[in-house]
Design an enzyme around this catalytic site. Structure first.
Site, PDB file in Angstrom:
ATOM      1  N   LYS A  77       0.755  -1.189  -0.025  1.00 57.95           N
ATOM      2  CA  LYS A  77       0.040  -0.135  -0.029  1.00 57.95           C
ATOM      3  C   LYS A  77       0.879   1.398  -0.064  1.00 57.95           C
ATOM      4  O   LYS A  77       0.875   2.070  -0.737  1.00 57.95           O
ATOM      5  CB  LYS A  77      -0.947   0.151   1.029  1.00 57.95           C
ATOM      6  CG  LYS A  77      -1.742   1.338   1.268  1.00 57.95           C
ATOM      7  CD  LYS A  77      -2.659   1.275   2.387  1.00 57.95           C
ATOM      8  CE  LYS A  77      -3.480   2.705   2.352  1.00 57.95           C
ATOM      9  NZ  LYS A  77      -4.166   3.092   3.521  1.00 57.95           N
ATOM     10  N   LYS A 111       9.759  -0.416  13.889  1.00 54.03           N
ATOM     11  CA  LYS A 111      10.409  -0.273  12.530  1.00 54.03           C
ATOM     12  C   LYS A 111      11.241   0.794  12.582  1.00 54.03           C
ATOM     13  O   LYS A 111      12.392   0.733  11.992  1.00 54.03           O
ATOM     14  CB  LYS A 111       9.142   0.281  11.864  1.00 54.03           C
ATOM     15  CG  LYS A 111       8.334  -0.896  11.167  1.00 54.03           C
ATOM     16  CD  LYS A 111       7.115  -0.177  10.116  1.00 54.03           C
ATOM     17  CE  LYS A 111       5.930  -0.936   9.837  1.00 54.03           C
ATOM     18  NZ  LYS A 111       5.110  -0.324   8.885  1.00 54.03           N
TER      19      LYS A 111
HETATM   20  O1  F6P Z   1       3.234  -2.702   9.614  1.00 50.80           O
HETATM   21  C1  F6P Z   1       2.008  -2.945   9.645  1.00 50.80           C
HETATM   22  C2  F6P Z   1       1.297  -2.650   8.307  1.00 50.80           C
HETATM   23  O2  F6P Z   1       1.420  -1.447   7.867  1.00 50.80           O
HETATM   24  C3  F6P Z   1       0.087  -3.585   8.005  1.00 50.80           C
HETATM   25  O3  F6P Z   1      -0.673  -2.638   8.477  1.00 50.80           O
HETATM   26  C4  F6P Z   1       0.138  -3.394   6.604  1.00 50.80           C
HETATM   27  O4  F6P Z   1      -0.894  -4.361   6.165  1.00 50.80           O
HETATM   28  C5  F6P Z   1       1.727  -4.064   6.334  1.00 50.80           C
HETATM   29  O5  F6P Z   1       2.504  -3.335   7.281  1.00 50.80           O
HETATM   30  C6  F6P Z   1       2.049  -3.838   4.935  1.00 50.80           C
HETATM   31  O6  F6P Z   1       2.144  -2.410   4.623  1.00 50.80           O
HETATM   32  P1  F6P Z   1       2.397  -2.176   3.113  1.00 50.80           P
HETATM   33  O7  F6P Z   1       1.186  -2.750   2.385  1.00 50.80           O
HETATM   34  O8  F6P Z   1       2.267  -0.646   3.153  1.00 50.80           O
HETATM   35  O9  F6P Z   1       3.769  -2.500   2.512  1.00 50.80           O
END
Ligand code: F6P
Length: 500
Positions: A185, A471
């Site tokens: 995302k 993180k």
């Molecule tokens: O760290 C948690 C998180 O943000 C989740 O909510 C999400 O599904 C996952 O990491 C992956 O995030 P992205 O799709 O932005 O790589």
């Protein structure tokens, strides 16, 4: 929401499950909801008329009706991030503008499926889907559940930053015939980007002349994917108001649309839309996600249950507990309300589980005789997912129903080691079959149940700030080494990584 609502619930005079059945001949039909090819049987929970009435009052006070309307109409329900939560629009429910936007983006998805089918990317046989969390768990679950026998492409999902995961995923793949889908995302997730970079190298080493031409991106931030090197024409964007753990309905579900075909993907969306309509319109006492949330809250908030266990009595759904762990724990594992006040109650319980009948021979001892009260959920399908002798499926279902009955009835014995106290609650979710529409409805049920739980607790289920600190510290260590950490962390870094 007033404390008196919770006090009434906590002081509820509880009867045993057996007594509840004895007193009400209609209990099964009262606490069973059927829709979309799914039967939700909550009759083996302690919900009774008194609890239902008190929870209904709590739901009213918490504004569940208004919260649902806010969700479906695209209002800002994710207040801490100042966003709507538009996952329902992906399946055509709710906010008209968001639905139109989702449909346009889905058209792009469909065109890409068609293009791959007709060979625009060469002779593609495999898809390496790289993502993590909500960008991996949905596609992984759906392909495992629905793509076992007749998937049109060989889909591999890789998430862990441990190179062993990528090694395993690529082991049998021909790089010349592989499409890599980078699913993120934010397009900033370090694990995903490192895996994508390594997949690029794997392709180069495998003799692919222009590996970028075999990469696509699934993201809410196309500009980041372009920066990474993926051509705009091969990016499937989605709405940033779709949360990561709610994103399998949009382009994150691309491998599902490709692997199962577009019509199966649409059936899944339609199944979810059926559940959307039900959650939005069905009266409280006939509303499956709402009733399930009442039971969840009763055990977690009033009876001290710290966990809930989910067992898929169907091999095709073995990844469902993993999927639900993110959905429920990342959504409702919070100790602050949406208004920024301390929660003052327990957050969501720990979701865990496994597959039946395996789990019976491993963890059910504790469920039957341990000291913890753990509400159990059974999910089974009337129709088997194989052609072996019907004896397999009969044994599977018989075992599933026997466990629910045994948890409830218990068995008295003067020998305490052989005594089962019983009165242990369970919910049974019986599917007609494991089809795209039914699985779509099932997942939407869990989403709405999570939302109802959150609303009654006053939590915002759509943010996840709790994942940030770890993180940040990992980034600090990677950039600066073991500087300024506690002695244990410093010693571990030095012992394993030396001078990084
Ligand atoms: O760290 C948690 C998180 O943000 C989740 O909510 C999400 O599904 C996952 O990491 C992956 O995030 P992205 O799709 O932005 O790589």
């Amino acid at each position: 929401m007033t404390n008196s609502n919770w006090t009434a619930l906590e002081q509820h005079e509880e009867q045993t499950l057996i007594a509840l059945f004895e007193r009400d001949a209609d209990r099964v039909s009262k606490l069973t909801v059927e829709l979309g090819g799914i039967r939700f049987d909550l009759s083996k929970t302690h919900l009774d008329d008194g609890l239902l009435s008190d929870f209904s009052a709590l739901a009213n006070d918490a504004g569940l009706g208004a919260a649902k309307e806010a969700l479906f109409s695209g209002a800002i329900v994710n207040t801490t991030e100042d966003r709507a939560a538009e996952h329902t629009a992906e399946r055509g429910s709710g906010n008209a503008e968001a639905v139109t936007h989702a449909r346009e983006l889905q058209k792009r998805m469909r065109s890409l499926v068609d293009a791959i089918d007709v060979g625009a990317f060469g002779e593609i046989r495999h898809v390496l889907h790289i993502g993590i969390g909500g960008s991996a768990l949905g596609p992984k679950l759906l392909m495992d559940a629905l793509g076992r026998d007749d998937a049109r492409y060989d889909i591999k999902v890789v998430s862990n930053v441990d190179g062993a995961a990528l090694a395993e995923a690529t082991r049998d793949l021909d790089p010349l015939k592989t499409l890599v889908a980078v699913a993120s995302k934010t397009f900033t997730t370090t694990e995903t980007l490192l895996n994508a970079t390594s997949a690029m190298e794997w392709m180069q080493k495998g003799g692919v002349a222009d590996p970028y031409a075999q990469f696509i991106a699934l993201t809410a931030y196309p500009e980041k994917a372009i920066e990474w090197g993926i051509d705009e024409s091969r990016i499937l964007p989605f709405n940033e108001a779709v949360g990561g753990r709610y994103s399998l309905w949009c382009s994150i579900g691309f491998p599902v649309a490709l692997g199962l075909g577009w019509s199966a993907f649409e059936e899944m969306l339609e199944g979810a839309a059926t559940m959307d309509r039900h959650f939005r319109n069905a009266p409280t006492l006939e509303n499956a996600p709402t009733l399930a949330a009442f039971a969840d809250l009763f055990y977690a908030q009033c009876k001290g249950s710290q966990t809930r266990a989910v067992f898929a009595y169907d091999e095709r759904l073995r990844l469902l507990p993993d999927y639900l762990q993110q959905l429920e724990m990342e959504s409702n594992g919070k100790s602050v309300t949406a208004k920024g006040a301390p929660l003052g109650r327990h957050s969501s319980p720990v979701t865990w589980g496994g597959v039946g009948t395996d789990a019976q021979h491993a963890v059910f001892q504790l469920l039957h005789q341990g000291t913890h009260l753990i509400p159990v959920e059974f999910i089974a399908s009337k129709t088997p997912g194989h052609d072996f002798d019907v004896a397999h499926h009969e044994a599977l279902l018989i075992n599933c129903f026997a466990q629910g009955a045994a948890l409830m009835s218990g068995r008295n014995s003067d020998d305490l080691a052989r005594n089962y106290v019983g009165d242990r609650p369970s919910t049974t979710i019986l599917l007609d079959d494991v089809t795209p529409a039914i699985v779509g409805a099932l997942i939407a049920f869990y989403e709405h149940r999570t939302f109802a739980n959150a609303t009654l607790l006053g939590i915002n289920p759509f943010d996840q700030f709790g994942v940030e600190l770890g993180k940040q510290i990992a980034k600090d260590i990677a950039e600066n080494g073991p500087v300024g950490f506690d002695p244990s962390t410093t010693a571990l870094i030095e012992a394993a990584l030396g001078d990084i």
